[in-house]
Design a protein around this motif. Structure first.
Motif, PDB file in Angstrom:
ATOM      1  N   GLU A 179      48.378  18.986  97.123  1.00 17.72           N
ATOM      2  CA  GLU A 179      47.830  18.052  98.103  1.00 17.72           C
ATOM      3  C   GLU A 179      48.557  16.721  98.126  1.00 17.72           C
ATOM      4  OE1 GLU A 179      44.996  17.858  94.496  1.00 17.72           O
ATOM      5  OE2 GLU A 179      46.304  19.314  95.480  1.00 17.72           O
ATOM      6  N   ALA A 180      49.545  16.511  97.256  1.00 20.94           N
ATOM      7  CA  ALA A 180      50.335  15.278  97.272  1.00 20.94           C
ATOM      8  C   ALA A 180      51.572  15.401  98.158  1.00 20.94           C
ATOM      9  CB  ALA A 180      50.748  14.896  95.857  1.00 20.94           C
ATOM     10  N   TYR A 181      51.584  16.374  99.059  1.00 23.07           N
ATOM     11  CA  TYR A 181      52.722  16.612  99.934  1.00 23.07           C
ATOM     12  C   TYR A 181      52.271  16.587 101.389  1.00 23.07           C
ATOM     13  CZ  TYR A 181      55.358  18.366  95.873  1.00 23.07           C
ATOM     14  OH  TYR A 181      55.990  18.492  94.658  1.00 23.07           O
ATOM     15  N   VAL A 182      53.075  15.946 102.238  1.00 18.60           N
ATOM     16  CA  VAL A 182      52.882  15.982 103.689  1.00 18.60           C
ATOM     17  C   VAL A 182      54.006  16.829 104.269  1.00 18.60           C
ATOM     18  CG1 VAL A 182      52.803  14.651 105.823  1.00 18.60           C
ATOM     19  CG2 VAL A 182      51.796  13.708 103.731  1.00 18.60           C
ATOM     20  N   ARG A 183      53.648  17.950 104.819  1.00 15.83           N
ATOM     21  CA  ARG A 183      54.614  18.918 105.361  1.00 15.83           C
ATOM     22  C   ARG A 183      54.951  18.535 106.802  1.00 15.83           C
ATOM     23  NH1 ARG A 183      53.950  23.927 107.985  1.00 15.83           N
ATOM     24  NH2 ARG A 183      55.283  25.633 107.245  1.00 15.83           N
ATOM     25  N   VAL A 184      56.270  18.428 107.114  1.00 14.65           N
ATOM     26  CA  VAL A 184      56.672  17.979 108.453  1.00 14.65           C
ATOM     27  C   VAL A 184      57.484  19.035 109.198  1.00 14.65           C
ATOM     28  CG1 VAL A 184      57.968  16.240 109.757  1.00 14.65           C
ATOM     29  CG2 VAL A 184      56.603  15.550 107.778  1.00 14.65           C
ATOM     30  N   ALA A 185      58.580  19.535 108.612  1.00 14.61           N
ATOM     31  CA  ALA A 185      59.480  20.435 109.346  1.00 14.61           C
ATOM     32  C   ALA A 185      60.041  21.496 108.422  1.00 14.61           C
ATOM     33  CB  ALA A 185      60.625  19.647 109.991  1.00 14.61           C
ATOM     34  N   VAL A 186      60.395  22.653 109.000  1.00 23.69           N
ATOM     35  CA  VAL A 186      61.010  23.748 108.246  1.00 23.69           C
ATOM     36  C   VAL A 186      62.277  24.200 108.961  1.00 23.69           C
ATOM     37  CG1 VAL A 186      58.779  24.533 107.375  1.00 23.69           C
ATOM     38  CG2 VAL A 186      59.733  25.589 109.430  1.00 23.69           C
ATOM     39  N   ALA A 187      63.203  24.766 108.182  1.00 20.88           N
ATOM     40  CA  ALA A 187      64.447  25.290 108.753  1.00 20.88           C
ATOM     41  C   ALA A 187      65.146  26.133 107.699  1.00 20.88           C
ATOM     42  CB  ALA A 187      65.352  24.154 109.232  1.00 20.88           C
ATOM     43  N   LEU A 188      66.295  26.667 108.068  1.00 18.85           N
ATOM     44  CA  LEU A 188      67.086  27.466 107.131  1.00 18.85           C
ATOM     45  C   LEU A 188      67.684  26.625 106.015  1.00 18.85           C
ATOM     46  CD1 LEU A 188      68.901  29.719 109.747  1.00 18.85           C
ATOM     47  CD2 LEU A 188      67.208  30.510 108.071  1.00 18.85           C
ATOM     48  N   ASP A 189      67.907  25.333 106.280  1.00 17.00           N
ATOM     49  CA  ASP A 189      68.462  24.438 105.274  1.00 17.00           C
ATOM     50  C   ASP A 189      68.082  22.999 105.623  1.00 17.00           C
ATOM     51  OD1 ASP A 189      70.217  23.627 107.327  1.00 17.00           O
ATOM     52  OD2 ASP A 189      71.826  24.937 106.632  1.00 17.00           O
ATOM     53  N   ALA A 190      68.550  22.052 104.802  1.00 23.01           N
ATOM     54  CA  ALA A 190      68.175  20.653 104.988  1.00 23.01           C
ATOM     55  C   ALA A 190      68.671  20.093 106.307  1.00 23.01           C
ATOM     56  CB  ALA A 190      68.711  19.820 103.832  1.00 23.01           C
ATOM     57  N   ALA A 191      69.840  20.526 106.757  1.00 15.96           N
ATOM     58  CA  ALA A 191      70.375  20.001 108.012  1.00 15.96           C
ATOM     59  C   ALA A 191      69.462  20.346 109.178  1.00 15.96           C
ATOM     60  CB  ALA A 191      71.779  20.540 108.249  1.00 15.96           C
ATOM     61  N   GLY A 192      68.906  21.542 109.176  1.00 15.98           N
ATOM     62  CA  GLY A 192      68.036  21.963 110.264  1.00 15.98           C
ATOM     63  C   GLY A 192      66.672  21.318 110.256  1.00 15.98           C
ATOM     64  N   ALA A 193      66.289  20.735 109.105  1.00 10.96           N
ATOM     65  CA  ALA A 193      64.993  20.076 108.998  1.00 10.96           C
ATOM     66  C   ALA A 193      65.124  18.573 108.829  1.00 10.96           C
ATOM     67  CB  ALA A 193      64.216  20.656 107.820  1.00 10.96           C
ATOM     68  N   ALA A 194      66.322  18.024 109.078  1.00 16.51           N
ATOM     69  CA  ALA A 194      66.581  16.600 108.844  1.00 16.51           C
ATOM     70  C   ALA A 194      65.629  15.736 109.661  1.00 16.51           C
ATOM     71  CB  ALA A 194      68.019  16.270 109.195  1.00 16.51           C
ATOM     72  N   PRO A 195      65.027  14.706 109.048  1.00 17.29           N
ATOM     73  CA  PRO A 195      64.116  13.831 109.796  1.00 17.29           C
ATOM     74  C   PRO A 195      64.783  13.097 110.955  1.00 17.29           C
ATOM     75  CG  PRO A 195      63.805  13.556 107.442  1.00 17.29           C
ATOM     76  CD  PRO A 195      65.041  14.392 107.606  1.00 17.29           C
ATOM     77  N   VAL A 196      66.036  12.682 110.753  1.00 13.71           N
ATOM     78  CA  VAL A 196      66.758  11.949 111.790  1.00 13.71           C
ATOM     79  C   VAL A 196      68.162  12.520 111.913  1.00 13.71           C
ATOM     80  CG1 VAL A 196      67.579   9.700 112.604  1.00 13.71           C
ATOM     81  CG2 VAL A 196      65.470   9.832 111.251  1.00 13.71           C
ATOM     82  N   ALA A 197      68.547  12.887 113.111  1.00 11.56           N
ATOM     83  CA  ALA A 197      69.902  13.371 113.381  1.00 11.56           C
ATOM     84  C   ALA A 197      70.262  12.962 114.795  1.00 11.56           C
ATOM     85  CB  ALA A 197      69.993  14.886 113.220  1.00 11.56           C
ATOM     86  N   GLY A 198      71.552  12.800 115.059  1.00 14.48           N
ATOM     87  CA  GLY A 198      71.907  12.422 116.417  1.00 14.48           C
ATOM     88  C   GLY A 198      73.350  12.040 116.560  1.00 14.48           C
ATOM     89  N   SER A 199      73.623  11.333 117.633  1.00 19.99           N
ATOM     90  CA  SER A 199      74.995  10.960 117.948  1.00 19.99           C
ATOM     91  C   SER A 199      74.995   9.573 118.580  1.00 19.99           C
ATOM     92  CB  SER A 199      75.626  11.974 118.906  1.00 19.99           C
ATOM     93  OG  SER A 199      74.910  12.008 120.133  1.00 19.99           O
ATOM     94  N   ARG A 200      76.173   8.972 118.625  1.00 22.18           N
ATOM     95  CA  ARG A 200      76.331   7.658 119.241  1.00 22.18           C
ATOM     96  C   ARG A 200      77.635   7.632 120.020  1.00 22.18           C
ATOM     97  NH1 ARG A 200      79.695   4.385 115.735  1.00 22.18           N
ATOM     98  NH2 ARG A 200      80.167   5.492 113.791  1.00 22.18           N
ATOM     99  N   LEU A 201      77.667   6.798 121.029  1.00 19.24           N
ATOM    100  CA  LEU A 201      78.862   6.632 121.843  1.00 19.24           C
ATOM    101  C   LEU A 201      79.354   5.207 121.657  1.00 19.24           C
ATOM    102  CD1 LEU A 201      80.812   7.797 123.959  1.00 19.24           C
ATOM    103  CD2 LEU A 201      79.228   7.000 125.731  1.00 19.24           C
ATOM    104  N   GLY A 202      80.483   5.075 120.962  1.00 14.93           N
ATOM    105  CA  GLY A 202      81.022   3.750 120.701  1.00 14.93           C
ATOM    106  C   GLY A 202      81.957   3.762 119.515  1.00 14.93           C
ATOM    107  N   GLU A 203      82.728   2.693 119.382  1.00 16.50           N
ATOM    108  CA  GLU A 203      83.676   2.562 118.278  1.00 16.50           C
ATOM    109  C   GLU A 203      82.971   1.983 117.043  1.00 16.50           C
ATOM    110  OE1 GLU A 203      86.727   3.671 118.512  1.00 16.50           O
ATOM    111  OE2 GLU A 203      86.470   4.234 120.621  1.00 16.50           O
ATOM    112  N   GLY A 204      83.737   1.850 115.979  1.00 14.84           N
ATOM    113  CA  GLY A 204      83.218   1.214 114.771  1.00 14.84           C
ATOM    114  C   GLY A 204      82.515   2.178 113.846  1.00 14.84           C
TER     115      GLY A 204
END
Length: 268
Positions: free
Chosen positions: A228-253
């Protein structure tokens, strides 16, 4: 148990970005084992939100931000009420057959060393074998509380003496699949692996499919089943598929990522 979560993810860029697109998997859902009392997602700039679901059935939020933008802070906060479940997942919505989670990915592919290791575990009884696997992985590696190495595979992590919770879970998932048991990565929140030397981050653990029981949670970080000390959010085949934040950006730097996370038991 009442768990209070405050999770802040901050990106800063060395040059203004023209556009940001982020996929968020940060929304827990009600099951028989957890009830979401309150939950909010906030960003510190003008943004468009689009709710949805990914291929594993996880609740998602697509976040669109038009530039120029030199940084963004994403704040996730809320309270979740949990019940004891002995690690068994009750009432979760399953959109895919368990057999899908026998599939290996680049991060969870077993090499000969993991295969040989898996064959030494257990006596053929599924549940007992999984508990033995969980405990053995927990005892074999010293816990690394630092930030995981990007892209590190289960096979590479298995050769080291220390492992992060993400790496421990990848090893568990890879070994369970070697034994013909469907297993998957779970992302969420828990205070169980926090310490003075921890790098704040959402937690990761495993679920394996046991005949006549369904999905059962195992956390090699503790050597025990998730409770009961766990909050379950997402499941996937691996960590990348269940990552809390993922995305892309358009710009330099370049970008700098900072994470601040507090998970507290109410009254503690």
């Amino acid at each position: 148990m009442r768990l209070i979560v405050d999770h802040r993810t901050t990106y800063r860029f060395t040059a203004p970005q023209s556009r940001l697109i982020q996929l968020l998997r940060v929304n827990p859902e009600d099951t028989h084992d957890q009830s979401v009392a309150s939950w909010t997602v906030h960003v510190d700039c003008d943004a468009r939100f689009r709710p949805g679901r990914d291929g594993f059935g996880n609740s998602t939020t697509m976040l669109y931000v038009d530039g120029p933008i030199d940084g963004i802070e994403i704040t996730v906060s809320g309270e979740v009420l949990t019940n004891p479940s002995r690690g068994i997942v009750h009432g979760g919505e399953e959109t895919l057959p368990p057999e899908l989670f026998l599939r290996a990915t680049a991060l969870t592919a077993a090499d000969q060393a993991i295969w040989d290791f898996a064959q030494t575990i257990g006596d053929g009884v599924q549940l007992a074998t999984l508990h033995a696997l969980n405990g053995t992985i927990h005892q074999r590696f010293a816990l690394d509380r630092g930030r995981p190495i990007t892209g590190q595979t289960a096979a590479t992590a298995f050769q080291r003496e220390t492992a992060t919770p993400r790496d421990l879970t990848h090893i568990f998932v890879a070994a369970a699949r070697c034994l013909g048991i469907p297993a998957r990565y779970v992302s969420g929140y828990s205070p169980v692996c926090f310490g003075a030397d921890s790098s704040p981050a959402p937690h990761g653990w495993a679920e394996a499919y046991v005949e006549d029981l369904g999905w059962v949670a195992f956390d090699p970080c503790t050597g025990l089943s998730a409770d009961e000390a766990y909050v379950r959010v997402a499941v996937a085949l691996d960590a990348a598929g269940a990552a809390p934040v993922a995305g892309s950006r358009l710009g330099e730097g370049e970008e700098r990522l900072d994470v601040d996370l507090h998970v507290d038991r109410a009254g503690h």
